[in-house]
Scaffold this motif. Structure first.
Motif, PDB file in Angstrom:
ATOM      1  N   SER A  10       0.875  -1.297   0.498  1.00 38.16           N
ATOM      2  CA  SER A  10       0.012  -0.097   0.435  1.00 38.16           C
ATOM      3  C   SER A  10       0.931   1.568  -0.099  1.00 38.16           C
ATOM      4  N   PRO A  11       0.364   2.041  -0.556  1.00 37.95           N
ATOM      5  CA  PRO A  11       1.289   3.735  -0.539  1.00 37.95           C
ATOM      6  C   PRO A  11       1.772   3.938   0.959  1.00 37.95           C
ATOM      7  N   HIS A  12       0.495   3.856   1.771  1.00 42.78           N
ATOM      8  CA  HIS A  12       0.807   4.258   3.020  1.00 42.78           C
ATOM      9  C   HIS A  12       2.587   2.937   3.999  1.00 42.78           C
ATOM     10  N   THR A  13       2.464   2.012   3.044  1.00 47.34           N
ATOM     11  CA  THR A  13       3.190   1.066   3.344  1.00 47.34           C
ATOM     12  C   THR A  13       4.284   2.103   2.258  1.00 47.34           C
ATOM     13  N   VAL A  14       5.286   2.195   1.601  1.00 43.11           N
ATOM     14  CA  VAL A  14       5.480   2.950   1.489  1.00 43.11           C
ATOM     15  C   VAL A  14       5.754   4.214   1.907  1.00 43.11           C
ATOM     16  N   SER A  15       4.990   5.033   2.117  1.00 42.22           N
ATOM     17  CA  SER A  15       5.716   5.759   2.981  1.00 42.22           C
ATOM     18  C   SER A  15       6.133   5.813   4.258  1.00 42.22           C
ATOM     19  N   TYR A  16       6.285   4.829   4.969  1.00 42.65           N
ATOM     20  CA  TYR A  16       6.154   4.058   6.273  1.00 42.65           C
ATOM     21  C   TYR A  16       7.904   4.151   6.420  1.00 42.65           C
ATOM     22  N   HIS A  17       8.182   3.297   5.418  1.00 39.00           N
ATOM     23  CA  HIS A  17       9.592   3.051   5.028  1.00 39.00           C
ATOM     24  C   HIS A  17      10.283   4.778   4.131  1.00 39.00           C
ATOM     25  N   LEU A  18       9.786   5.184   3.746  1.00 43.30           N
ATOM     26  CA  LEU A  18      10.535   6.805   2.994  1.00 43.30           C
ATOM     27  C   LEU A  18      10.643   6.576   4.518  1.00 43.30           C
TER      28      LEU A  18
END
Length: 373
Positions: free
Chosen positions: A338-346
């Motif tokens: 999900s985009p939220h998961t990508v944001s978390y990793h960033l």
């Protein structure tokens, strides 16, 4: 819209004043209003008549004054000064006639004559009026628009892609129509699903048209800023321009005025990730690969740029995709997260690496590749 046209049908005039940033939907609103007016039997003057006050006055005076009329003018700030200067006396002359005036401009744009038009309600208290300030489409409105255009609700992946338009009606509609035209959509389990990661040509054309509205110097500023990431520091772009940051403020104002960028704290950000990605993709590959702005670092700190053990393979994969200019939604599609998961990793990588922007992360990745044996 219903109330505006009903007023005209009852034999009374009314005034609709619309303002909003570029691409938010002024044109679509006026087009929908005109379509509805035609269906209701309104008369609409030809375009060449509307733009010439003398001709418009003759047309309004000679035609059947009992039939309601819609006079719609989009982007009033772009037209010759003769029209905005001639509108107030025309509106006053036909106040008692069933004429609905629908006038639109980009927020804050236009000279003194356009300002005079948008100050009409106080000076014409007998004329019913409505003032509309348009903003980005809400998430619910976006989802409803997708369902209306595609005949099915959006899948999570399509919804994430649509969200990169950040409520910009113009970009969103071009995206959806482009995906449909290029057969990049399918209905899966009752939901509209995107089947391609390529941006439609309609989106690219819409971005080219928007860039054509700004000065050549502002267009260059936007392109150089895109190289620094969706969020960027003005000083980095100023370095590429080889000018002090203060000299670029007029370009920042121009880009902000057309709704391309906005300020977030002490940094600037592209308001629509979809617009930023399209600008980035339009640049020649050598420019994207070799001239991307990177913050200067002391030579003795090369070790600081090595990949920490606390960051895993998923972090590295996301960082590599960022370095290729992909948005969070595009990355989420590639790695099936999900985009939220990508944001978390960033956020985790930014904190671990002590960096503040995607451009710095891209520079870190390229430095790591150069240092790899």
């Amino acid at each position: 819209m219903e109330r505006i046209l009903t007023t005209g049908e009852r034999g009374a005039g009314s005034l609709l004043l619309v303002e909003g940033p570029s691409g938010i939907g002024k044109s679509h609103l006026l087009t929908a209003l005109a379509d509805e007016a035609r269906d209701r039997g309104f008369r609409i003057p030809p375009a060449h008549v509307v733009t010439v006050p003398a001709l418009l006055r003759i047309w309004l005076a000679q035609e059947d004054r009992k039939t309601p009329v819609l006079v719609a003018v989009d982007d009033l700030h772009k037209l010759d000064e003769e029209l905005p200067s001639g509108l107030p006396p025309l509106v006053a002359e036909f106040t008692s006639a069933p004429v609905v005036w629908a006038l639109a401009r980009r927020t804050g744009r236009g000279g003194s004559e356009v300002e005079r038009v948008f100050a009409l309600p106080p000076s014409e208290p007998s004329l019913p009026n409505t003032r509309v300030s348009l903003g980005p489409l809400s998430e619910n409105t976006t989802q409803a628009l997708i369902a209306a255009l595609l005949g099915a609700p959006a899948s999570p992946r399509l919804a994430a892609l649509a969200a990169t338009a950040s409520g910009n009606a113009r970009l969103l509609i071009e995206l959806l129509q482009g995906l449909r035209e290029e057969n990049s959509l399918a209905v899966v389990d009752g939901m509209a699903e995107v089947t391609s990661t390529d941006l439609p040509e309609r989106v690219r054309r819409a971005v080219r048209l928007l860039l054509a509205e700004v000065s050549p110097r502002c267009r260059l500023f936007i392109q150089l800023a895109a190289l620094s990431g969706r969020e960027f520091d003005l000083c980095a772009v100023a370095e590429a321009f080889e000018q002090p940051a203060g000299m670029l403020l007029p370009l920042v104002e121009e880009a902000t005025d057309v709704g391309v960028i906005s300020g977030v704290g002490d940094r600037l950000v592209f308001t629509q990730p979809l617009f930023w990605q399209t600008v980035l993709d339009s640049l020649p590959e050598p420019m994207r690969a070799g001239l991307r702005c990177e913050p200067a670092r002391p030579l003795g700190r090369a070790k600081d740029l090595s990949w920490p053990a606390s960051l895993g393979e998923t972090d590295l994969l996301i960082a590599n995709l960022v370095s290729h200019g992909l948005t969070n939604s595009q990355i989420a599609t590639r790695i099936n997260r999900s985009p939220h998961t990508v944001s978390y990793h960033l956020r985790k990588m930014f904190g671990t690496l002590g960096i503040r922007s995607r451009s710095e992360l891209a520079g870190t990745v390229r430095q790591r590749l150069r240092e790899s044996p």
